[in-house]
Design a protein around this motif. Structure first.
Motif, short mmCIF file in Angstrom:
data_model
loop_
_atom_site.label_atom_id
_atom_site.label_comp_id
_atom_site.label_asym_id
_atom_site.label_seq_id
_atom_site.Cartn_x
_atom_site.Cartn_y
_atom_site.Cartn_z
N GLY A 184 4.37 -5.58 2.80
CA GLY A 184 4.82 -6.30 3.98
C GLY A 184 3.73 -7.06 4.68
O GLY A 184 3.78 -7.26 5.90
N LYS A 192 15.19 -11.87 -4.24
CA LYS A 192 14.61 -10.86 -3.35
C LYS A 192 13.42 -10.15 -4.00
O LYS A 192 13.45 -8.94 -4.23
N GLN A 210 8.19 -9.24 7.24
CA GLN A 210 8.69 -8.18 8.11
C GLN A 210 9.66 -7.27 7.37
O GLN A 210 9.72 -6.07 7.61
N GLN A 211 10.43 -7.86 6.46
CA GLN A 211 11.39 -7.05 5.69
C GLN A 211 10.69 -6.25 4.61
O GLN A 211 11.35 -5.54 3.84
N GLU A 261 9.50 -13.69 8.23
CA GLU A 261 10.64 -12.78 8.21
C GLU A 261 10.64 -11.92 6.94
O GLU A 261 10.88 -10.72 6.98
#
Lengths: 440, 298
Positions: free
Chosen positions: B24, B144, B174-175, B171
């Motif tokens: 991350g 992903k 963050q995921q 983002e």
């Protein structure tokens, strides 16, 4: 495997869905049929012009033929030649034909034709035949022979080739197999050229596509998902499917179009052909056609066709992968890279040059070894097949070809893998060799 | 990544490089041209193999199944120019192991997010360069990935699209997506990256958290803005600091060995200087980059 399948699908579908593919595929058979029908149409519609000639006959032999369908009509004139030359137009004729007196047994008779306009070649030969027939008939009659006797002198020569075989004890075995050198030659040329054209055409298609992927840099994205080898194989197989599709469509369309064309033009074409004196079928031609037909049915198609297919596929894999490797080694400047494509082109072009000597001398050592050498065998062995080369040569050639296609696919895979990731200048042959042995 | 080595003939492109990329995190990979960044990226993406060393992804040694968990956007962007956007993205997603249905679903999400629903049937070469970049970005993140490798992701983007992509990158981080961000643009590194590694001549010459690296390379420089300094003799030497630069109303000073910031302030106040602001000057990543690369060259 899944990914290879995805690549094959994409390579196939993007090509088959292209407008240019659809156009070429649909238009080619139409062009092909047009190529054969247009000359027929042209002769049908342009051949109607009739010539009427005045004949000044000093030999006293000529009798105007009464063939109404002919394009040339003759009228005997009694006036002197200079008078005719002056007045033929006012008399309503196209020109004046002068037949001199026949002197003894002379073999040469020089006719003269006077007119403002030249005669076409077909009219000239028609006139020559008409006069020759009548002069010959007169000579035969003067020599005191009947026409029946003359007819019996005519001899038609043809060679029928029959194959012999010997069993293990060395005893003669009659095979009854008839063959024709003409037909084998025709098959040889046809087979060789078809393979040559397909290899060049689809090989170049693969090369272009590899270059496009390289210059557009998409290749880096793709090979972060799949192995370069998978991408190359997917391309080779996908393009081969495109080729098969195209040929199938062509076969079906050509067949359908010829049916349509003969239905529409058939009758006309037939009458037109019988009007053309030069193409009247003679008994001689008929018997030759019979020999050819017999030879065609005698050809061992069950042997030739599968072998043709084998050499076709083997050659395709060798050259498709070579072209892929060349495409991968090219720089961003397509123009300066042309010379590199010679690496793949040269052996095919050499093979096609050799078709003629090989077909003329199918059992020479040149023919033997070049049809075993894997870079030329895909073109030259099919060219030889109709001459039934010794079985060991065919088998050896097949084994060599199978082994070499595996080798070339491997080799090209090695070059491709490195080449597609190097940008800028085209590679040299030396570099390509180095890439082959470089590690992953 | 542990002791990774890659040689091309006699040339060593990657020379025993080791570093960790926390989960991350936006991880900046910096280095001058030809430093070995692309070679490293190609090893991580499984395009080439390392000659020596080990790479783990999520605790597992790198293997042939991993490309499906990695998204890679090369510096030289590439798409099939004649292929339609929707078809092309579906194809690229399926090469990453998505089913056709999954790909369609993900594409629906991204097309809506970027508001590009009308592009589905457009060919790539009908799009502008910026639009193609968006498509390329979608192609990179569609499946992903756990690890995202972006090589100069902002080159050729206008400020609006650059902001859009930047927000997406943040983002994703963050995921929990780890992001390797390779660039020459140092201001982007300061803006985006939590960690950096600096590669030069195939070697890892510097690695760490951005804030920590800056601390490590600080030169104890401070900038002081002041209102009035009539009583203060700027030319006078003192044991606490050296004046590096005087812009009138502002001074840049370097602390002497053993001196503390409060000593500086005390000294100035005692000398009647009206201090308006007092800031530590940390080196920019750009300075550090130039210094480190210069050092490794000499």
């Amino acid at each position: 495997m899944d990914k290879l399948w995805l690549i094959i699908q994409r390579e196939y579908l993007t090509r088959v869905k292209k407008k240019s593919f659809i156009l070429i595929t649909l238009l080619s058979p139409i062009l092909f049929v047009a190529l054969f029908t247009i000359p027929v149409l042209v002769t049908i519609f342009s051949g109607k012009e009739k010539k009427s000639l005045l004949v000044s006959d000093d030999s006293g032999i000529f009798v105007p033929p009464t063939d109404a369908s002919a394009n040339v009509s003759f009228a005997l004139a009694k006036e002197e030649l200079p008078v005719l030359k002056r007045n033929y137009k006012t008399m309503g004729y196209d020109g004046v034909l002068h037949i001199p007196a026949v002197q003894g047994k002379t073999g040469k008779l020089q006719l003269s034709y006077f007119s403002e306009k030249q005669l076409s070649l077909s009219v000239v030969s028609y006139i020559e035949r008409q006069v020759a027939e009548q002069v010959e008939a007169k000579k035969i009659k003067d020599a005191g022979y009947s026409e029946e006797v003359m007819e019996s002198f005519k001899t038609d020569i043809g060679i029928e080739q029959e194959e012999l075989a010997f069993n293990e004890k060395g005893e003669l075995v009659e095979t009854g197999k008839k063959s024709s050198a003409e037909l084998a030659t025709a098959i040889g040329f046809f087979a060789g050229f078809i393979i040559y054209i397909v290899l060049i055409f689809y090989g170049a298609m693969i090369m272009r596509s590899v270059m496009e992927e390289k210059t557009s840099r998409i290749v880096e994205v793709i090979i972060s998902s799949v192995k370069p080898f998978q991408l190359m194989m997917g391309k080779i197989i996908g393009v081969s499917a495109v080729g098969i599709t195209q040929m199938l469509i062509w076969m079906v369309m050509t067949f359908a179009l010829t049916q349509v064309a003969t239905a529409f033009l058939g009758a006309d074409a037939m009458t037109m052909q019988s009007n053309m004196p030069m193409q009247q079928p003679t008994p001689e031609m008929a018997s030759q056609a019979g020999v050819v037909f017999e030879a065609i049915t005698n050809q061992n198609w069950a042997y030739i066709l599968p072998l043709f297919l084998f050499f076709f596929i083997g050659g395709y894999f060798i050259y498709a992968s070579l072209f892929a490797a060349v495409g991968a080694s090219m720089g961003d400047d397509m123009g300066e890279s042309q010379s590199l494509s010679l690496v793949a082109m040269a052996p095919i072009i050499l093979s096609v040059i050799l078709i003629s000597p090989v077909v003329e001398n199918p059992n020479s050592s040149l023919a033997r070894w070049m049809s075993i050498f894997p870079l030329s065998s895909p073109v030259l062995m099919p060219a030889r097949l109709a001459f039934e080369p010794p079985l060991w040569e065919v088998l050896l050639s097949m084994v060599v070809l199978a082994g070499s296609s595996v080798f070339f696919v491997w080799l090209s895979g090695r070059i491709y893998r490195v080449g597609v990731l190097l940008y800028g200048k085209k590679a040299t042959l030396k570099e390509m060799v180095k890439w082959t042995f470089s590690k992953e | 990544m542990q002791g990774v080595v890659k040689t091309y003939g006699s040339f060593t492109a990657v020379d025993h490089v080791s570093f960790d990329i926390p989960k991350g995190v936006v991880f900046g990979m910096l280095g001058p041209n030809g430093a070995g960044k692309t070679s490293l990226i190609r090893i991580i993406t499984n395009i080439t193999k390392a000659d020596a060393g080990q790479i783990w992804l999520d605790g597992e040694p790198l293997n042939s199944r991993h490309p499906e968990q990695i998204g890679y956007m090369p510096e030289e962007r590439g798409l099939y120019k004649k292929m339609k956007v929707g078809e092309q993205l579906t194809y690229l997603a399926r090469l990453k192991g998505l089913t056709a249905a999954q790909a369609r679903q993900e594409l629906g999400f991204w097309f809506k997010r970027f508001d590009i629903g009308t592009w589905w049937d457009k060919k790539v070469d009908e799009l502008s360069k910026g639009m193609q970049q968006k498509v390329q970005f979608i192609a990179t993140v569609l499946h992903k990935p756990k690890l995202l490798i972006l090589d100069e992701p902002f080159s050729g983007l206008d400020p609006i699209n650059a902001n859009l992509i930047e927000a997406e990158i943040r983002e994703l981080a963050q995921q929990g997506t780890s992001i390797i961000f390779s660039t020459h643009r140092m201001e982007q590194v300061e803006e985006m990256c939590d960690h950096i590694v600096l590669i030069n001549k195939g070697k890892n010459v510097l690695e760490g958290r951005v804030a920590e690296v800056k601390q490590r390379f600080k030169e104890n420089l401070f900038r002081i803005e002041y209102g009035n300094a009539q009583a203060f003799d700027l030319d006078a030497t003192n044991p606490i600091f050296n004046i590096k630069k005087n812009e009138g109303q502002a001074l840049t000073v370097q602390l002497a060995e053993g001196a503390a910031t409060n000593d500086v302030l005390g000294y100035l106040i005692n000398n009647g200087v009206e201090v308006r602001s007092f800031n530590e000057l940390l080196p920019s990543i750009n300075d550090i980059f130039i210094r480190r690369v210069g050092e490794t060259i000499s």
